[in-house]
Motif scaffolding. Structure first.
Motif, PDB file in Angstrom:
ATOM      1  N   CYS A 206      50.783  71.915  37.061  1.00  0.00           N
ATOM      2  CA  CYS A 206      51.307  71.230  35.875  1.00  0.00           C
ATOM      3  C   CYS A 206      50.496  69.954  35.680  1.00  0.00           C
ATOM      4  O   CYS A 206      50.054  69.364  36.665  1.00  0.00           O
ATOM      5  CB  CYS A 206      52.781  70.890  36.102  1.00  0.00           C
ATOM      6  SG  CYS A 206      53.524  69.934  34.762  1.00  0.00           S
ATOM      7  N   ASN A 208      51.638  67.205  34.758  1.00  0.00           N
ATOM      8  CA  ASN A 208      52.461  66.102  35.236  1.00  0.00           C
ATOM      9  C   ASN A 208      52.594  66.186  36.755  1.00  0.00           C
ATOM     10  O   ASN A 208      52.247  67.207  37.364  1.00  0.00           O
ATOM     11  CB  ASN A 208      53.866  66.207  34.631  1.00  0.00           C
ATOM     12  CG  ASN A 208      54.002  65.368  33.370  1.00  0.00           C
ATOM     13  OD1 ASN A 208      53.690  64.185  33.365  1.00  0.00           O
ATOM     14  ND2 ASN A 208      54.456  65.992  32.300  1.00  0.00           N
ATOM     15  N   CYS A 210      55.780  64.787  38.432  1.00  0.00           N
ATOM     16  CA  CYS A 210      57.001  63.989  38.481  1.00  0.00           C
ATOM     17  C   CYS A 210      57.434  63.819  39.941  1.00  0.00           C
ATOM     18  O   CYS A 210      57.369  64.773  40.724  1.00  0.00           O
ATOM     19  CB  CYS A 210      58.110  64.669  37.698  1.00  0.00           C
ATOM     20  SG  CYS A 210      57.616  65.084  36.010  1.00  0.00           S
ATOM     21  N   CYS A 213      59.786  66.425  41.507  1.00  0.00           N
ATOM     22  CA  CYS A 213      59.452  67.853  41.413  1.00  0.00           C
ATOM     23  C   CYS A 213      58.841  68.348  42.721  1.00  0.00           C
ATOM     24  O   CYS A 213      58.149  67.599  43.410  1.00  0.00           O
ATOM     25  CB  CYS A 213      58.467  68.068  40.269  1.00  0.00           C
ATOM     26  SG  CYS A 213      57.984  69.786  40.049  1.00  0.00           S
ATOM     27  N   THR A 277      56.737  71.889  28.626  1.00  0.00           N
ATOM     28  CA  THR A 277      57.202  70.520  28.387  1.00  0.00           C
ATOM     29  C   THR A 277      57.224  70.323  26.871  1.00  0.00           C
ATOM     30  O   THR A 277      56.518  71.021  26.132  1.00  0.00           O
ATOM     31  CB  THR A 277      56.288  69.485  29.090  1.00  0.00           C
ATOM     32  OG1 THR A 277      54.941  69.949  29.048  1.00  0.00           O
ATOM     33  CG2 THR A 277      56.705  69.279  30.524  1.00  0.00           C
ATOM     34  N   LYS A 315      57.067  60.744  34.615  1.00  0.00           N
ATOM     35  CA  LYS A 315      56.867  61.914  33.748  1.00  0.00           C
ATOM     36  C   LYS A 315      56.204  61.454  32.450  1.00  0.00           C
ATOM     37  O   LYS A 315      56.750  60.628  31.728  1.00  0.00           O
ATOM     38  CB  LYS A 315      58.210  62.583  33.447  1.00  0.00           C
ATOM     39  CG  LYS A 315      58.047  63.811  32.558  1.00  0.00           C
ATOM     40  CD  LYS A 315      59.184  64.773  32.708  1.00  0.00           C
ATOM     41  CE  LYS A 315      58.977  65.973  31.809  1.00  0.00           C
ATOM     42  NZ  LYS A 315      59.534  67.186  32.343  1.00  0.00           N
TER      43      LYS A 315
HETATM   44  S1  SF4 Z   1      59.165  68.517  36.718  1.00  0.00           S
HETATM   45 FE1  SF4 Z   1      57.302  67.413  36.031  1.00  0.00          FE
HETATM   46  S2  SF4 Z   1      55.663  68.039  37.440  1.00  0.00           S
HETATM   47 FE2  SF4 Z   1      57.368  69.470  37.720  1.00  0.00          FE
HETATM   48  S3  SF4 Z   1      56.864  71.210  36.347  1.00  0.00           S
HETATM   49 FE3  SF4 Z   1      58.189  69.813  35.160  1.00  0.00          FE
HETATM   50  S4  SF4 Z   1      56.786  68.417  34.074  1.00  0.00           S
HETATM   51 FE4  SF4 Z   1      55.605  69.445  35.693  1.00  0.00          FE
END
Ligand code: SF4
Ligand code: B12
Length: 512
Positions: A206, A208, A210, A213, A277, A315
């Motif tokens: 991903c 991101n 976060c 996560c 997202t 995020k």
């Molecule tokens: S929680 Fe954040 S890092 Fe995990 S999949 Fe979703 S957007 Fe991506």
């Protein structure tokens, strides 16, 4: 009025076989394991009575079909998912090798299974996300642990078993090009047990990271990888199902790739859903391409309506006050929205529950899932809470996002627990289902069917799962949806930017 006090008490009782793992048989007589036989197990986990039981049979995890696909031809491989309520995994003949997938929520059960099969003489291999985050915890329960991508490791593990040179630990990263992976072996699945067997992954990782996560787990380096579009398309076509579920963490991380994927999917005439997202709506033409390619629903991690929470979690996302416009854009192209909301962040106070559900209703989200904020071991968030002395316990069974496992900042654990339960009660109430009906009256009937069949029929789901009727009962409905969606696509092709009216999809999006 928010009746948090009674919210937990209204919880419906969970059938025993959905609450307690099936009993393992007493030790059997001395039997030799059958050579070249492997059994792959997805362990039991208790079901949350708040959520739909349907989600457990919507689509199978790809972990074990991928491992099955990487199994050499001369090995006989079987698949067993304890959550399909058919009892404990088979042991006659006794498998030579047992591979078990371990997530933190079913780690204890995985270890119990490992203990049992090892006591019978099988060789047990543990792999999966929890083995990656807590290898030292998992290792004593197995003959060998697999850290990281099991598709790369499994053939060498079996080869070493054949040679008698099994190592205690195997490591792989996620850097190998995806196209080298063999196709998952879906023929190993009990086809009728799932709403669709076509769980597919097109990308890994991903954009991101976060803090809460699992992708932020120490030692997990998952560069964003994309599979060749044609390979994905061929895999979907080969499974011949009307509906595909992408299990990618975020199918929209690279908009250019998603656009190419949509071009490849469009001729298949299937319907599909995926997690993305909300920035996927940055470009309305991409949303249009998704709809024309058969996307009927997206699972969107909004996480929170409070910008401070999103900043804390690192995020990168559009501002919450722009969420509503973006949801409307998805609706305009007939894409239903299942929002995922995390409760218990540091900026959340007692009003978070009511505010979140009101927003969901005001924006007519077809569905939502709620998650109690859960610190996964090995993540920066876990370390932060641990340093602050806010981790309440390490009973991984309850790290399932349905239980409070840490001390929230502005409320008590009990308040968070009741608030979470209240959110689900309210969301699945007749009043809320009605408030969230699509603006387009032609779409209301299909929406109601989806809401009541998928979300409010847990007794029926139990029967369907137990008697392996999920596929038989749902497939005609999905096929009907697919046909309706094909008609919608013809209309969408002619939709112009000036034509402002939202188009609800008028078809059941099974994944939402
Ligand atoms: S929680 Fe954040 S890092 Fe995990 S999949 Fe979703 S957007 Fe991506
Ligand atoms: C499909 C799915 C589900 C399905 C089926 C789950 C199941 N186990 O049967 C459903 C919808 C039921 C589900 C439910 C939940 N899920 Co879920 N789910 C997923 C999802 C989207 C895809 C899983 C998948 O197929 N991945 C693709 C495979 C190929 O990757 P993999 O699992 O990592 O497997 C690889 C390696 O780990 C390894 N491996 C795995 N097993 C084994 C075994 C052996 C022997 C070997 C050698 C190797 C090996 O090799 C594989 C190939 O590389 C993931 C997100 C994701 N993209 O992974 C979340 C995910 C697994 N779910 C998650 C969660 C939290 C849940 C819930 C608790 C959420 C909730 N509150 O409802 C529930 C409850 C389930 C539970 N109690 O565990 C988290 C787990 C976090 C963690 N640290 O454990 C994830 C990662 C989502 C997230 N972003 O946080 N889920």
């Amino acid at each position: 009025m928010l009746d948090l006090a009674t919210a937990r008490m209204r919880s419906t009782p969970v059938p025993a076989d959905m609450a307690i793992a099936p009993e393992l048989p007493a030790s059997t007589s001395n039997r030799m394991p059958r050579p070249f036989s492997a059994l792959l197990i997805n362990p039991f986990y208790p079901k949350d009575p708040r959520a739909s039981y349907g989600k457990h049979v919507l689509t199978p995890t790809l972990a074990l079909t991928s491992i099955a696909g990487a199994t050499p031809e001369h090995w006989d491989v079987r698949y067993w998912d304890e959550n399909l309520l058919q009892g404990p995994p088979p042991n006659d003949p006794l498998p030579h090798v047992v591979g078990i997938s371990v997530h933190l929520t079913f780690a204890k059960r995985a270890y119990a299974l490992a203990r049992w099969y090892r006591s019978q003489g099988s060789t047990v291999i543990l792999g999966g996300l929890h083995v990656l985050s807590c290898p030292d915890e998992a290792a004593p329960h197995a003959d060998a642990i697999a850290i990281g991508d099991g598709v790369q490791l499994w053939p060498s593990i079996l080869e070493d078993i054949e040679r008698g040179t099994l190592q205690p630990r195997y490591d792989a990263n996620y850097a190998r090009p995806y196209r080298l992976d063999p196709a998952p072996r879906r023929s190993a699945l009990p086809r009728e047990a799932f709403l669709t067997t076509t769980s597919v992954i097109a990308t890994r990782g991903c954009h991101n990271r976060c803090g809460f996560c699992y992708l932020a787990t120490d030692g997990l380096h998952m560069p964003y990888r994309m599979r060749d579009v044609q390979q994905v398309v061929d895999e979907i076509a080969a499974d011949a199902q009307p509906y595909t579920v992408f299990v990618d963490n975020n199918l929209g991380s690279r908009p250019d790739y998603l656009r190419k994927l949509c071009a490849g999917l469009r001729p298949l005439g299937i319907i599909w859903s995926a997690a993305v997202t909300i920035d996927v709506t940055d470009d309305p033409t991409l949303v249009r391409d998704m709809a024309l390619a058969g996307c009927t629903g997206v699972f969107v991690g909004f996480e929170s309506l409070n910008a401070g929470n999103l900043t804390d979690a690192k995020k990168r996302t559009p501002a919450p006050d722009d969420y509503a416009r973006r949801v409307a854009l998805l609706h305009r192209y007939g894409i239903q929205v299942n929002g995922s909301f995390v409760l218990g962040f540091d900026h959340d106070r007692a009003d978070v529950f009511e505010r979140t559900v009101e927003w969901i209703e005001a924006n007519r989200l077809e569905c939502a899932t709620f998650h109690v904020l859960t610190p996964y071991p090995g993540t920066p968030f876990f370390r932060q809470l641990e340093a602050e002395g806010r981790i309440l316990h390490r009973d991984w069974d309850r790290y399932d996002t349905a239980h409070v496992v840490f001390q929230p900042k502005h409320m008590s654990p009990e308040e968070l627990d009741r608030g979470y339960a209240w959110c689900y009660d309210r969301l699945f109430s007749h009043a809320s289902i009605w408030r969230r009906r699509p603006e387009d009256s032609r779409a209301v009937l299909a929406y109601l069917a989806m809401s009541y069949l998928y979300k409010r029929s847990n007794r029926i789901w139990h029967l369907l799962i137990k008697h392996r009727l999920t596929g038989t009962v749902w497939r005609p409905l999905i096929e009907h949806s697919r046909r309706r969606h094909l008609k919608l696509r013809t209309r969408l092709e002619h939709l112009t930017d000036d034509d402002g009216s939202p188009r609800a999809s008028q078809c059941v999006s099974p994944g939402v």
